[in-house]
Design an enzyme around this catalytic site. Sequence first.
Site, PDB file in Angstrom:
ATOM      1  N   SER A  64     -30.066  65.931  30.612  1.00 19.70           N
ATOM      2  CA  SER A  64     -29.924  65.645  29.177  1.00 19.70           C
ATOM      3  C   SER A  64     -30.771  66.527  28.278  1.00 19.70           C
ATOM      4  CB  SER A  64     -30.284  64.190  28.893  1.00 19.70           C
ATOM      5  OG  SER A  64     -29.207  63.381  29.250  1.00 19.70           O
ATOM      6  N   LYS A  67     -28.946  68.675  25.977  1.00 18.96           N
ATOM      7  CA  LYS A  67     -28.234  68.146  24.787  1.00 18.96           C
ATOM      8  C   LYS A  67     -28.726  68.741  23.461  1.00 18.96           C
ATOM      9  CE  LYS A  67     -27.064  63.771  27.098  1.00 18.96           C
ATOM     10  NZ  LYS A  67     -27.434  62.332  27.199  1.00 18.96           N
ATOM     11  N   TYR A 191     -19.339  69.516  30.341  1.00 23.06           N
ATOM     12  CA  TYR A 191     -20.604  68.829  30.027  1.00 23.06           C
ATOM     13  C   TYR A 191     -21.466  68.680  31.287  1.00 23.06           C
ATOM     14  CZ  TYR A 191     -23.651  64.796  29.509  1.00 23.06           C
ATOM     15  OH  TYR A 191     -24.730  63.958  29.558  1.00 23.06           O
ATOM     16  N   TYR A 243     -33.839  57.928  23.597  1.00 27.72           N
ATOM     17  CA  TYR A 243     -32.932  56.797  23.774  1.00 27.72           C
ATOM     18  C   TYR A 243     -33.504  55.517  23.186  1.00 27.72           C
ATOM     19  CZ  TYR A 243     -31.066  60.053  27.222  1.00 27.72           C
ATOM     20  OH  TYR A 243     -30.591  61.145  27.857  1.00 27.72           O
ATOM     21  N   VAL A 261     -32.604  63.131  33.299  1.00 26.55           N
ATOM     22  CA  VAL A 261     -32.729  62.262  34.475  1.00 26.55           C
ATOM     23  C   VAL A 261     -33.205  62.975  35.741  1.00 26.55           C
ATOM     24  CG1 VAL A 261     -31.181  60.375  33.843  1.00 26.55           C
ATOM     25  CG2 VAL A 261     -30.256  62.403  34.957  1.00 26.55           C
TER      26      VAL A 261
HETATM   27  N1  GLU Z   1     -25.796  64.374  33.354  1.00 28.13           N
HETATM   28  C1  GLU Z   1     -26.421  63.117  33.080  1.00 28.13           C
HETATM   29  C2  GLU Z   1     -25.375  62.114  32.656  1.00 28.13           C
HETATM   30  O1  GLU Z   1     -24.542  62.422  31.869  1.00 28.13           O
HETATM   31  C3  GLU Z   1     -27.469  63.286  32.029  1.00 28.13           C
HETATM   32  C4  GLU Z   1     -28.194  62.006  31.695  1.00 28.13           C
HETATM   33  C5  GLU Z   1     -29.653  62.212  31.336  1.00 28.13           C
HETATM   34  O2  GLU Z   1     -30.249  63.197  31.742  1.00 28.13           O
HETATM   35  O3  GLU Z   1     -30.211  61.330  30.664  1.00 28.13           O
HETATM   36  O4  GLU Z   1     -25.327  61.006  33.142  1.00 28.13           O
END
Ligand code: GLU
Length: 425
Positions: A64, A67, A191, A243, A261
């Site tokens: 993430s 992002k 993605y 988050y 994550v």
């Molecule tokens: N590729 C992970 C997902 O979409 C990223 C989530 C994250 O890093 O918080 O579930």
Amino acid sequence: MKSPIPDYLAEVLGDSAHAVEGAVADYIPELAKADPDRFGVALSTVDGVVYAAGDADVEFSIQSISKPFVYALALADRGLDGVLAKVGVEPSGDAFNELSLEPGTGRPRNPMINAGAIATHALAGMAGWGAAERMERVVAGLSEFAGRPLRVDEAVCASELETAHRNLALAHMLRSYQILDEEPTAVVEGYTRQCSLLVTTRDLAVMAATLANGGRQPVTGRQVISPRVARQVLSVMTTCGMYDAAGDWVTTVGIPAKSGVAGGLIGALPGQVGVATFSPRLDVHGNSVRGVHLFGRMSEDMGLHLMDVPAPSRSVLRKVRTFDDGHSTAIVFQLQGSLGFTTAEVVVRAVVESTERTDRVIFDIERLQSVDRVGRVMLLEVVRRLSLDGREVLFLDPDGVVPDPVPGDGGAVRVVRTREELRAR
Ligand code: GLU
């Protein structure tokens, strides 16, 4: 002398190593294989010096943390309005994989939750581009932030795609609301590839420093995105980056941040530093346990909280002197430091209070280090008003620190480059 900064970083790593709570992400099978004890930290200044300690050169998937950077690319490629039409900027207070669509428009609430990030991925590159071309843009764009070519971890990508039911569900919802106008599976695949890009802690620190540095990569010197885009990204990181722990984070740590994550965590403090940590065990919010711990400690030790009020800078007015030779009077304002709104206000006030009976007003700006847009506008407006009141205005500006010193209608200023030149007048 050896720099004490890497020693400090090694010390804070040691102090946070006791935190062994949490668990590595296992909803992506490949991530469950990560060594939970890896631990690294890196800090990049905005002039490109990188300090690191621990496992700072170990690669892991960005997840993430991609992002905010892909959001930056989308903003650069489609413009703010183009992106806002599809993805909002409101914190959802939800977990990363919640749907969180805005009632009415169907827009995902923000680009940091998965729904928003999937929609944002589709906005990277130009409208009408195919998935492959878009992916190239994403890889090239993130590589520019890192200052080296990044590559996809195919095993992580394939593993995540096998279990990407939730992200596929989100993408189909987005398609039904016309937030996505193409095939949802292709967008989720893109993605997921984006999330599988391999980075090191050191890369992440430099990437974060690029955001902190108004979009200029501090090591390569390249302007990757505009300052306006960097500001937008940092704002969204501040309110949505962590988050459902965003409020707790911003109050205690106070650094715009983003976690992933795989265990990465970045922080970007505007104008100051980019920081990154890596430790794969996650808390219930999906944020790295040791990373959160380390950031709290570093923010405290180094005084990095965004809302800490900086010590008042030295007065912008270094000296004010008046001269009277019997025929005419002159006043010299010697300025120092940087001229922005608050410092320019001090100058405006001093000029208003002391130029009532002066023939000549001289601004000695030799010691002024920087003048921002607002500082320049205010200084030139002061010049214009002084001119309209019949005063002669001069700048002593050897380095041309005031760009384009042309006041508006009715204003006039003579710029001299040396003290001799000034004395001659
Ligand atoms: N590729 C992970 C997902 O979409 C990223 C989530 C994250 O890093 O918080 O579930």
